[in-house]
Write a protein that holds these residues in place. Structure first.
Motif, PDB file in Angstrom:
ATOM      1  N   SER A 138       0.847  -1.180   0.000  1.00 39.67           N
ATOM      2  CA  SER A 138       0.000   0.000   0.000  1.00 39.67           C
ATOM      3  C   SER A 138       0.892   1.243   0.000  1.00 39.67           C
ATOM      4  CB  SER A 138      -0.898   0.012   1.240  1.00 39.67           C
ATOM      5  OG  SER A 138      -1.561   1.247   1.377  1.00 39.67           O
ATOM      6  N   CYS A 149      -3.057  -0.979   5.702  1.00 39.00           N
ATOM      7  CA  CYS A 149      -3.856  -2.124   5.259  1.00 39.00           C
ATOM      8  C   CYS A 149      -5.337  -1.761   5.338  1.00 39.00           C
ATOM      9  CB  CYS A 149      -3.580  -3.341   6.144  1.00 39.00           C
ATOM     10  SG  CYS A 149      -2.145  -4.281   5.643  1.00 39.00           S
ATOM     11  N   SER A 185      -8.042  -4.157   4.747  1.00 36.08           N
ATOM     12  CA  SER A 185      -8.591  -5.479   4.462  1.00 36.08           C
ATOM     13  C   SER A 185     -10.105  -5.430   4.298  1.00 36.08           C
ATOM     14  CB  SER A 185      -8.223  -6.452   5.585  1.00 36.08           C
ATOM     15  OG  SER A 185      -6.823  -6.527   5.732  1.00 36.08           O
ATOM     16  N   TYR A 228      -0.719  -4.092   1.116  1.00 35.33           N
ATOM     17  CA  TYR A 228      -0.537  -4.284   2.553  1.00 35.33           C
ATOM     18  C   TYR A 228       0.649  -3.471   3.059  1.00 35.33           C
ATOM     19  CZ  TYR A 228       3.419  -7.512   1.811  1.00 35.33           C
ATOM     20  OH  TYR A 228       4.629  -8.064   1.485  1.00 35.33           O
TER      21      TYR A 228
END
Length: 269
Positions: free
Chosen positions: A225, A230, A232, A240
């Motif tokens: 990232s 993150c 998710s 990530y």
């Protein structure tokens, strides 16, 4: 082995007799800005952001490397004499190896045992580890310093060093299956106890972000990232964030244990 034998064996593995159940009896770890499992619990429950952008590992000047990573504390601290490591060796060991020894000691104590009690026991050591970011420093840049760089940065030696220090006789090896290394090490340990290769097991996993080269390669691969966050299961997920952890747990059969951690580290305490 016939089908009946396989069925019997499979049933025994999934339904062990009383006292043969395998428990996690001790646990310890270093986590981003969290010096123990309990410190991590408090930080998580208090919603502390443990991913930071600072210069503790390298100068944040490369445009391809995300500024934010998770970093554990005090990777430069180690009581070498306590673990019987000589001065030269301690200064060319991968920090993962040093912290693994500390966390192994703590996990065994957490289980209610003195590490000396494990000497000559059939205890296995299974460590999950993917990269050693110390290799460039101690194998290539400073190979003239001393002769310990080779074993100090060898991933295979992470487990073997623990076995040698404790004087245990069970299987001892490192596992590398990338992101699943620690989980696979745990599976290998569980199977080794079930199949009689050892009576108990020390299971560990580690990752340290010590050099920008690995992060740069991951970034160029497109898996990190850019903002180091993150997300998710979010529509805005874009990779990530890299982070550090060194954690160890102790696995034993119920009949050999002095305590058990059904809820992992007493989160209800």
């Amino acid at each position: 082995m016939g089908s009946e034998g396989k069925l019997t064996t499979g049933y025994w593995l999934s339904h062990p007799s009383l006292g043969e159940e395998i428990f996690i009896t001790g646990v310890s770890g270093s986590f981003p800005d969290s010096d123990s499992v309990f410190h991590l619990k408090d930080n998580l429950f208090n919603k502390v952001d443990l991913i930071s952008g600072d210069y503790r590992r390298w100068k944040m000047s490369h445009p391809d490397i995300p500024q934010r990573t998770g970093k554990i504390n005090n990777i430069d601290k180690f009581d070498a004499s306590f673990f019987g490591i000589n001065f030269k060796e301690a200064h060319s060991m991968d920090p993962m190896g040093r912290i693994m020894m500390e966390r192994t000691y703590e996990a065994i104590i957490d289980a209610g045992f003195n590490p000396k009690e494990l000497r000559n026991t059939r205890t296995g050591v299974f460590f999950g580890v993917c990269y050693s970011e110390s290799e460039k420093t101690w194998l290539y840049d400073k190979m003239h310093v001393n002769e310990f760089g080779m074993i100090g940065c060898s991933r295979s030696m992470l487990a073997n060093r623990i076995s040698h220090w404790l004087g245990v006789t069970g299987p001892s090896y490192a596992v590398d299956t990338a992101c699943s290394s620690s989980l696979y090490a745990l599976e290998q340990a569980f199977k080794a106890i079930r199949e009689g290769h050892c009576d108990s097991a020390i299971v560990g996993g580690s990752n340290l972000c010590l050099h920008p080269y690995i992060s740069c390669q991951f970034s160029r691969l497109g898996v990190l990232s850019p903002d180091g966050r993150c997300k998710s299961f979010d529509n805005n997920a874009n990779g990530y964030a890299r982070s550090e952890t060194v954690a160890v747990c102790f696995l034993q059969k119920a009949k050999d244990s002095r305590r058990a951690l059904p809820n992992l580290a007493g989160f209800d305490d």
